[in-house]
Design an enzyme around this catalytic site. Structure first.
Site, PDB file in Angstrom:
ATOM      1  N   GLU A 354       0.892  -1.179   0.000  1.00 44.74           N
ATOM      2  CA  GLU A 354       0.000   0.000   0.000  1.00 44.74           C
ATOM      3  C   GLU A 354       0.921   1.217   0.000  1.00 44.74           C
ATOM      4  OE1 GLU A 354      -2.436   0.392   3.485  1.00 44.74           O
ATOM      5  OE2 GLU A 354      -3.762   1.899   2.595  1.00 44.74           O
ATOM      6  N   HIS A 379      -4.503  -4.874  -0.071  1.00 47.06           N
ATOM      7  CA  HIS A 379      -4.166  -3.880  -1.087  1.00 47.06           C
ATOM      8  C   HIS A 379      -3.277  -4.436  -2.195  1.00 47.06           C
ATOM      9  CE1 HIS A 379      -6.203  -0.690   0.974  1.00 47.06           C
ATOM     10  NE2 HIS A 379      -5.542  -0.949   2.089  1.00 47.06           N
TER      11      HIS A 379
HETATM   12 ZN   LIG Z   1      -6.686  -1.883   5.617  1.00 43.94          ZN
END
Ligand SMILES: [Zn+2]
Ligand SMILES: [Zn+2]
Lengths: 505, 505
Positions: A354, A379
């Site tokens: 991320e 992510h």
């Molecule tokens: Zn999260």
């Protein structure tokens, strides 16, 4: 075709050899059509065979998308805060709301429920105190006596008293609400000029609502309300990343982690009893990545114990907090290797990638999550920049939990058509769509994120089959046992068929 | 390692099998290191072996990048118009300016030279007339007599007279300049709120400078000046996309296409004679994609004739103009198949995939360019969303001409770390860096685009080897003959060695 599903790349190469062999000649329209079809078949849902009713619905969807895509104010190209009202008027969005979306596999404990509920319901309960911090945030506590003052905070006021004093309680309520979410009517680029600013505000907002949601009666109601909101959005299953904090009572006494986990279990059971077509929820125990190695070792020990004591409700373990500022997974490798060393099961569901800091230590989290045998990746925004990690994730079926609105609001990407998942969906990389912290972003449930995925990075080429596969993925890549998956899939299929028959004309 | 260079994907799979076989055990640091190395070796330049001096320079570069990446105002994350001044102060940029970058393979004829030169030099020449259009743009013409009025334009004024009348010629000059470039000091997001607005302005700007650059004496000087600016930026070779328009003389007489092409050839020869370490330039004849099929057929005929008559200077053929609004390649398939049908050589260098309209007809341009046997792809921004086209481009060595600043200014991507070429560079997809229309974007030469590529989507992991491979790519994927490539590479290598020895400490 079944082979394609397993190994699309291998299949392509064969076709390409033929293609290259074609060489210097006029492009053959049939050959062209075959390549276009091949590419279409490689995408998420590209192998899904639609029933007649599904095909009719798909035609409808395609028309809607054609109309949506020519809009001057195309919502996925805009910041979600500005796009939200437009999305709400979209017929595709209405359809997505009704659509059974399967499970939400990446949602955090205290960002499930819209903040309006917190203010209108929770802060109106008796014994609710508030104070104002030095940095213009707020804190809450429920207490039977006058609570002890907090450092760097004004003296506590009983909210009941404050509301009696102020002229306009609507203004007060709005101001409280504004402190517990990132959502704003103002220009988001101006309010949040950088990742640092928005992450700071993000963490302040969590602290603001902390005293509300960790109060035992609210804690139960909040979670029940959270399940309700996802259920209303036609989500039938949840894997909740939960910090399992100390929950307190009005007299100041507190409960331990096991109590918190048990409460999640009880409320889930209650909710499922009240709503038989809801499948359930499981908990991924999380800890902030700001801790040091020895704290981490202790917490992993605790997680292993919880996993043993509550195998039904406990799904596994994860680290939370901003990756760019926190410690990388590799720093915690000893603690995170404890379960394997002892032959104990503790599935991991690591946030990783991320970030847009390509090539830094933090950017190695993706590979390290895979080396630590993560079950899914939270992510994985940076995955396309990591061909080895990408190949590993595909080969092992380690699905990415893609949260489009979160990535946009937290400033990883502006125009959601440019989200890296566009390329991943084009090749049916294992992934699910989730909403991370919907209440923080002014979203709710999964439908807004499904909209951004389907209309934004799905492009014109994604269709009803893509949506179907995304929903099925959320069961396929869940932490459920194979038996449970079968049951969940059957439940989902019933709801799906009903949805199709009610909306296909 | 040699095998890796040819088929990285196949090699990964082998390692991954071993890796998967590793299964449930503590992550082995040596195994981890091997995977990190494997990933690093897969990127553009990942197989380049550096000399001692190059290694020293690389260490220096790495330090510079570390410092650059922690800046709050990180230039590749900002709009180029705001970032330009910051980039100019960057030590990496200074180094990139000095670096021999090889060839610029994607540059358009009338956006080579900064507009300041056009105003300060060209518009001060005698017989220069200007008029103001209804839509607040300007037009120019050189003429020995008073020129005939243009429709939707004010009466012509002799610029000499106008300058004598106005109080502040600097203001006038700046306002002229502003009409011939997209660059602005104001907030670019406000000035250009949408792709439609910026493309309209873009086309107006070309029309504004049209009357200047198509005047024969200016045409020659402009091109010589363009070569000079690229040469000063340490670019040694150019493939220029040129419309080959009618060039006019002061008396209003005009020249044909062949004359224009011949003039390019003559000026190139002159420039190369004046600068023996410049390798040369070739022309890619371009036509606007707004024409209809029969016009296209005629132009392709003309292109084949030019290719036969001027094989040395003529590199091939391409279509220009905004893809999203123009006709797709497939619409022109009959015309574009003429050369193959007749067994005549006419290499194609198609713009394709300069779009975020995934799944539309225009979005098929990428595949169609490949089916029409294109030699390179202009932009290919949408390639990662097209796995079949991507595999074809890789297999056939059809390089992408990546123009980062152009894609940002024309609103395909905001933060250049998210440029799709990030993933392509991570797996050494065939590509070159170019600048498209530098004068329109307030850039010049190739260094700004190299900066965005190297610091932006290259990430921390790209290094001197990546830069070296990008420079070599620009020769490898050029339209030169194998013999010429050898000579060009030798010339480049001499300049590169000098650059390294002068900058490695
Ligand atoms: Zn999260
Ligand atoms: Zn171009």
């Amino acid at each position: 075709m079944a082979i394609l599903l397993q190994r699309p790349h291998a299949a392509v190469t064969c076709v390409l050899l033929f293609c290259v062999a074609g060489g210097l000649s006029m492009p053959d329209p049939r050959h062209r059509e075959a390549l276009i079809q091949l590419e279409a078949s490689m995408q998420t849902g590209g192998q899904v065979v639609l029933t007649d009713a599904e095909q009719r619905l798909d035609t409808l969807l395609f028309q809607m998308k054609q109309e949506e895509i020519v809009r001057a104010d195309f919502p996925p190209a805009m910041h979600f805060f500005k796009a939200r009202d437009l999305i709400r008027t979209s017929p595709i969005f209405s359809l997505l709301q009704k659509m059974p979306k399967g499970g939400a596999l990446h949602v955090h404990d205290f960002a499930m429920v819209d903040v309006e509920w917190l203010v209108k319901n929770v802060t109106y309960r008796p014994h609710c105190y508030m104070c104002f911090t030095d940095n213009r945030s707020i804190r809450f506590i429920f207490s039977s006596r006058w609570p002890k003052a907090l450092p760097r905070c004004s003296p506590w006021t009983l909210l009941e008293h404050l509301r009696a004093e102020v002229v306009n309680t609507t203004d007060l309520d709005n101001s409280i609400m504004g402190n517990m979410t990132l959502f704003t009517d103002q220009d988001p680029e101006t309010v949040y000029p950088s990742q640092d600013v928005i992450w700071d505000t993000f963490e302040q907002a969590f602290q603001a609502l902390w005293g509300l949601v960790t109060y035992a009666p609210v804690f139960r109601d909040y979670y029940y309300q959270g399940l309700t909101q996802f259920y209303m959005d036609n989500v039938m299953y949840l894997e909740l990343r939960a910090l399992l904090p100390q929950i307190y009572e009005l007299n100041g006494s507190t409960h331990d982690t096991a109590w918190t986990l048990k409460t999640y279990q009880e409320v889930t059971r209650q909710f499922t009893a009240d709503h038989p077509d809801f499948f359930g929820a499981r908990i991924i125990f999380t800890i902030h990545r700001g801790v040091n190695a020895s704290v981490m070792a202790r917490v992993v020990e605790e997680a292993m114990k919880l996993q043993r004591d509550f195998p039904d409700v406990m799904a596994g373990f994860d680290l939370v907090g901003r990756e760019d500022r926190g410690r990388p997974l590799w720093y915690f490798r000893d603690a995170l290797s404890l379960p394997v060393e002892r032959g104990v099961t503790l599935p991991f569901f690591f946030h990783a990638g991320e970030t847009d800091l390509e090539g830094t230590e933090v950017d190695q989290n993706l590979l390290d999550a895979l080396l630590l045998n993560t079950s899914r990746i939270g992510h994985g925004f940076a995955l396309p920049r990591h061909p080895v990690a990408k190949a590993l994730s595909r080969k092992r079926g380690v699905a990415l939990e893609v949260c489009p609105i979160s990535n946009q609001v937290l400033k990883l990407v502006n125009d959601l058509r440019n989200h890296p998942a566009a390329a991943l969906m084009a090749e049916n990389h294992p992934l699910v769509i989730s909403s991370d912290d919907p209440a923080m972003f002014g979203a709710s449930g999964l439908s807004y994120d499904f909209y951004e995925a389907f209309v934004g990075f799905g492009g014109i080429s994604s269709h009803l089959g893509s949506l179907k596969e995304l929903a099925i993925n959320s069961i396929r890549y869940s932490s459920l046992t194979p038996k449970q998956k079968e049951r969940a899939l059957a439940l989902w299929q019933r709801r799906w068929d009903k949805f199709v028959s009610e909306n296909a004309f």
